[in-house]
Design a protein around this motif. Structure first.
Motif, mmCIF file in Angstrom:
data_model
loop_
_atom_site.group_PDB
_atom_site.id
_atom_site.type_symbol
_atom_site.label_atom_id
_atom_site.label_comp_id
_atom_site.label_asym_id
_atom_site.label_seq_id
_atom_site.Cartn_x
_atom_site.Cartn_y
_atom_site.Cartn_z
ATOM 1 N N PRO A 4 0.830 -1.219 0.000
ATOM 2 C CA PRO A 4 0.000 0.000 0.000
ATOM 3 C C PRO A 4 0.857 1.260 0.000
ATOM 4 C CG PRO A 4 -0.616 -1.472 1.814
ATOM 5 C CD PRO A 4 0.616 -2.030 1.181
ATOM 6 N N THR A 5 0.340 2.301 -0.616
ATOM 7 C CA THR A 5 1.044 3.576 -0.654
ATOM 8 C C THR A 5 0.911 4.279 0.691
ATOM 9 O OG1 THR A 5 -0.888 4.820 -1.387
ATOM 10 C CG2 THR A 5 0.507 3.848 -3.109
ATOM 11 N N PHE A 6 1.704 5.315 0.862
ATOM 12 C CA PHE A 6 1.626 6.141 2.066
ATOM 13 C C PHE A 6 0.200 6.650 2.246
ATOM 14 C CE2 PHE A 6 1.727 10.249 4.186
ATOM 15 C CZ PHE A 6 2.464 9.974 5.320
ATOM 16 N N GLU A 7 -0.379 7.145 1.166
ATOM 17 C CA GLU A 7 -1.722 7.720 1.227
ATOM 18 C C GLU A 7 -2.768 6.676 1.593
ATOM 19 O OE1 GLU A 7 0.519 8.259 -1.173
ATOM 20 O OE2 GLU A 7 0.904 10.410 -0.933
ATOM 21 N N GLU A 8 -2.615 5.460 1.065
ATOM 22 C CA GLU A 8 -3.557 4.383 1.403
ATOM 23 C C GLU A 8 -3.443 3.998 2.874
ATOM 24 O OE1 GLU A 8 -3.792 2.178 -2.961
ATOM 25 O OE2 GLU A 8 -2.215 1.592 -1.551
ATOM 26 N N ASN A 9 -2.211 3.910 3.377
ATOM 27 C CA ASN A 9 -2.016 3.598 4.796
ATOM 28 C C ASN A 9 -2.583 4.698 5.683
ATOM 29 O OD1 ASN A 9 -0.794 1.092 4.516
ATOM 30 N ND2 ASN A 9 1.267 1.916 4.503
ATOM 31 N N GLU A 14 -6.766 6.696 9.360
ATOM 32 C CA GLU A 14 -7.832 7.663 9.653
ATOM 33 C C GLU A 14 -9.176 6.962 9.840
ATOM 34 O OE1 GLU A 14 -7.351 10.269 6.282
ATOM 35 O OE2 GLU A 14 -6.000 11.599 7.379
ATOM 36 N N GLN A 15 -9.446 5.925 9.046
ATOM 37 C CA GLN A 15 -10.698 5.176 9.178
ATOM 38 C C GLN A 15 -10.738 4.430 10.508
ATOM 39 O OE1 GLN A 15 -13.452 5.181 7.053
ATOM 40 N NE2 GLN A 15 -14.304 4.237 8.864
ATOM 41 N N ILE A 16 -9.622 3.847 10.897
ATOM 42 C CA ILE A 16 -9.555 3.144 12.184
ATOM 43 C C ILE A 16 -9.814 4.119 13.327
ATOM 44 C CG2 ILE A 16 -7.943 2.022 13.789
ATOM 45 C CD1 ILE A 16 -6.712 0.625 11.306
ATOM 46 N N VAL A 17 -9.182 5.280 13.278
ATOM 47 C CA VAL A 17 -9.380 6.282 14.328
ATOM 48 C C VAL A 17 -10.845 6.691 14.392
ATOM 49 C CG1 VAL A 17 -8.838 8.649 15.029
ATOM 50 C CG2 VAL A 17 -7.008 7.122 14.284
ATOM 51 N N GLN A 22 -15.968 6.541 17.443
ATOM 52 C CA GLN A 22 -17.418 6.358 17.530
ATOM 53 C C GLN A 22 -17.799 5.509 18.739
ATOM 54 O OE1 GLN A 22 -18.745 4.786 13.785
ATOM 55 N NE2 GLN A 22 -18.353 6.697 12.683
ATOM 56 N N GLY A 23 -16.910 4.606 19.132
ATOM 57 C CA GLY A 23 -17.128 3.833 20.341
ATOM 58 C C GLY A 23 -18.129 2.705 20.232
ATOM 59 N N ASN A 24 -18.602 2.394 19.037
ATOM 60 C CA ASN A 24 -19.600 1.323 18.903
ATOM 61 C C ASN A 24 -18.992 0.072 18.273
ATOM 62 O OD1 ASN A 24 -19.270 2.337 16.371
ATOM 63 N ND2 ASN A 24 -21.404 2.791 15.978
ATOM 64 N N VAL A 25 -17.696 -0.142 18.506
ATOM 65 C CA VAL A 25 -16.995 -1.313 17.987
ATOM 66 C C VAL A 25 -16.831 -2.295 19.142
ATOM 67 C CG1 VAL A 25 -14.849 -2.101 16.914
ATOM 68 C CG2 VAL A 25 -15.754 0.163 16.357
ATOM 69 N N PRO A 26 -17.134 -3.580 18.910
ATOM 70 C CA PRO A 26 -16.917 -4.575 19.969
ATOM 71 C C PRO A 26 -15.462 -4.560 20.442
ATOM 72 C CG PRO A 26 -18.114 -5.547 18.125
ATOM 73 C CD PRO A 26 -17.681 -4.185 17.687
ATOM 74 N N LEU A 27 -15.252 -4.869 21.707
ATOM 75 C CA LEU A 27 -13.935 -4.776 22.327
ATOM 76 C C LEU A 27 -12.859 -5.520 21.542
ATOM 77 C CD1 LEU A 27 -12.144 -3.816 24.623
ATOM 78 C CD2 LEU A 27 -12.815 -5.864 25.895
ATOM 79 N N GLU A 28 -13.119 -6.761 21.168
ATOM 80 C CA GLU A 28 -12.114 -7.548 20.453
ATOM 81 C C GLU A 28 -11.748 -6.889 19.125
ATOM 82 O OE1 GLU A 28 -14.977 -8.822 21.661
ATOM 83 O OE2 GLU A 28 -14.192 -9.963 23.357
ATOM 84 N N GLN A 29 -12.751 -6.388 18.425
ATOM 85 C CA GLN A 29 -12.509 -5.711 17.150
ATOM 86 C C GLN A 29 -11.760 -4.396 17.379
ATOM 87 O OE1 GLN A 29 -16.048 -5.009 14.848
ATOM 88 N NE2 GLN A 29 -14.918 -4.106 13.144
ATOM 89 N N ALA A 30 -12.108 -3.701 18.436
ATOM 90 C CA ALA A 30 -11.429 -2.447 18.760
ATOM 91 C C ALA A 30 -9.952 -2.696 19.056
ATOM 92 C CB ALA A 30 -12.106 -1.764 19.953
#
Length: 74
Positions: A4-9, A14-17, A22-30
């Protein structure tokens, strides 16, 4: 598969953050996303440091390189 490129990473980080904020992710997934985010952050930092080193190198007429040190205005 191409790396992946720098921009893709950065976009993935940013999507993970956003997901974690949002706080609505299950603990294991978080936790998995957090670990992935830390890895991405380290990769991004490494890429930036390498880019900085490349930018600060000047090539002399004889083909040798020297580190560019900007003059400080007094």
């Amino acid at each position: 598969m191409a790396e992946p490129t720098f921009e893709e990473n950065l976009a993935q980080l940013e999507q993970i953050v956003a997901n974690l904020e949002q706080g609505n992710v299950p603990l294991e997934q978080a936790l998995d996303q957090f670990k992935t985010g830390v890895t991405l952050s380290k990769q991004l930092e490494k890429t930036l440091k390498e880019a900085e080193q490349t930018v600060t190198q000047m090539v002399k007429e004889d083909g040798t390189t020297v580190t560019f040190v900007p003059e400080k205005n007094a």
